[in-house]
Design an enzyme around this catalytic site. Structure first.
Site, PDB file in Angstrom:
ATOM      1  N   HIS A   1      -6.328   4.282  -8.510  1.00 48.88           N
ATOM      2  CA  HIS A   1      -5.511   4.656  -7.356  1.00 48.88           C
ATOM      3  C   HIS A   1      -4.231   5.310  -7.855  1.00 48.88           C
ATOM      4  CE1 HIS A   1      -1.919   2.073  -7.143  1.00 48.88           C
ATOM      5  NE2 HIS A   1      -2.612   1.238  -7.867  1.00 48.88           N
ATOM      6  N   CYS A   2      -3.633   6.108  -6.972  1.00 46.80           N
ATOM      7  CA  CYS A   2      -2.335   6.706  -7.261  1.00 46.80           C
ATOM      8  C   CYS A   2      -1.427   6.434  -6.074  1.00 46.80           C
ATOM      9  CB  CYS A   2      -2.490   8.203  -7.562  1.00 46.80           C
ATOM     10  SG  CYS A   2      -3.245   9.123  -6.223  1.00 46.80           S
ATOM     11  N   GLN A   3      -0.585   7.383  -5.712  1.00 42.51           N
ATOM     12  CA  GLN A   3       0.318   7.172  -4.584  1.00 42.51           C
ATOM     13  C   GLN A   3      -0.363   7.546  -3.266  1.00 42.51           C
ATOM     14  OE1 GLN A   3       3.323   5.759  -5.018  1.00 42.51           O
ATOM     15  NE2 GLN A   3       3.993   5.852  -2.911  1.00 42.51           N
TER      16      GLN A   3
ATOM     17  N   TYR B   1      -1.172   3.792  -3.228  1.00 41.27           N
ATOM     18  CA  TYR B   1      -0.110   2.791  -3.120  1.00 41.27           C
ATOM     19  C   TYR B   1       0.668   2.935  -1.818  1.00 41.27           C
ATOM     20  CZ  TYR B   1       3.607  -0.414  -4.153  1.00 41.27           C
ATOM     21  OH  TYR B   1       4.479  -1.464  -4.074  1.00 41.27           O
TER      22      TYR B   1
END
Length: 116
Positions: free
Chosen positions: A78-80, A107
């Site tokens: 996952h990232c932002q 996130y």
């Protein structure tokens, strides 16, 4: 290629009960320092390929967790917002991690839903 995105609800369920979940945060260190999903490890997106090329002992020494097997069923990036997570997922899949997936909400969605 199977749809490799998972939802907030799916991730939340895995975090609660899966022993084999490996959640990888591919954001920058600056982003991670502001908050992260509990239990995640940090591998910046541009390091994913080199990290997954390490032998298991090196991986464990560097990241503190066991390197996932190629058939790891619950290997989630996952990232932002989802874009870097998708890139990392594709990279992992191209290296043979067939079931790697991306928490597309990232996130941002996590922190919104968790009220953080």
């Amino acid at each position: 290629m199977a749809n490799s995105d998972i939802s907030y609800a799916e991730l939340k369920a895995l975090l609660g009960k899966s022993e084999s979940l490996l959640l990888v945060d591919v954001r920058t260190k600056e982003e991670v320092d502001k908050g992260h999903i509990p239990g995640s490890i940090h591998i910046p997106v541009d390091s994913v390929e080199s990290a997954l090329s390490l032998d298991p002992a090196e991986f464990k020494a560097k990241y503190g967790v066991s390197k996932p097997p190629l058939d790891a069923p619950q290997f989630v990036f996952h990232c932002q917002m989802g874009r870097r997570g998708a890139m990392a997922t594709q990279k992992a899949q191209s290296m043979g991690f067939q079931k790697a997936s991306n928490y597309a909400g990232g996130y941002k969605e996590w922190s919104d839903k968790e009220g953080k």
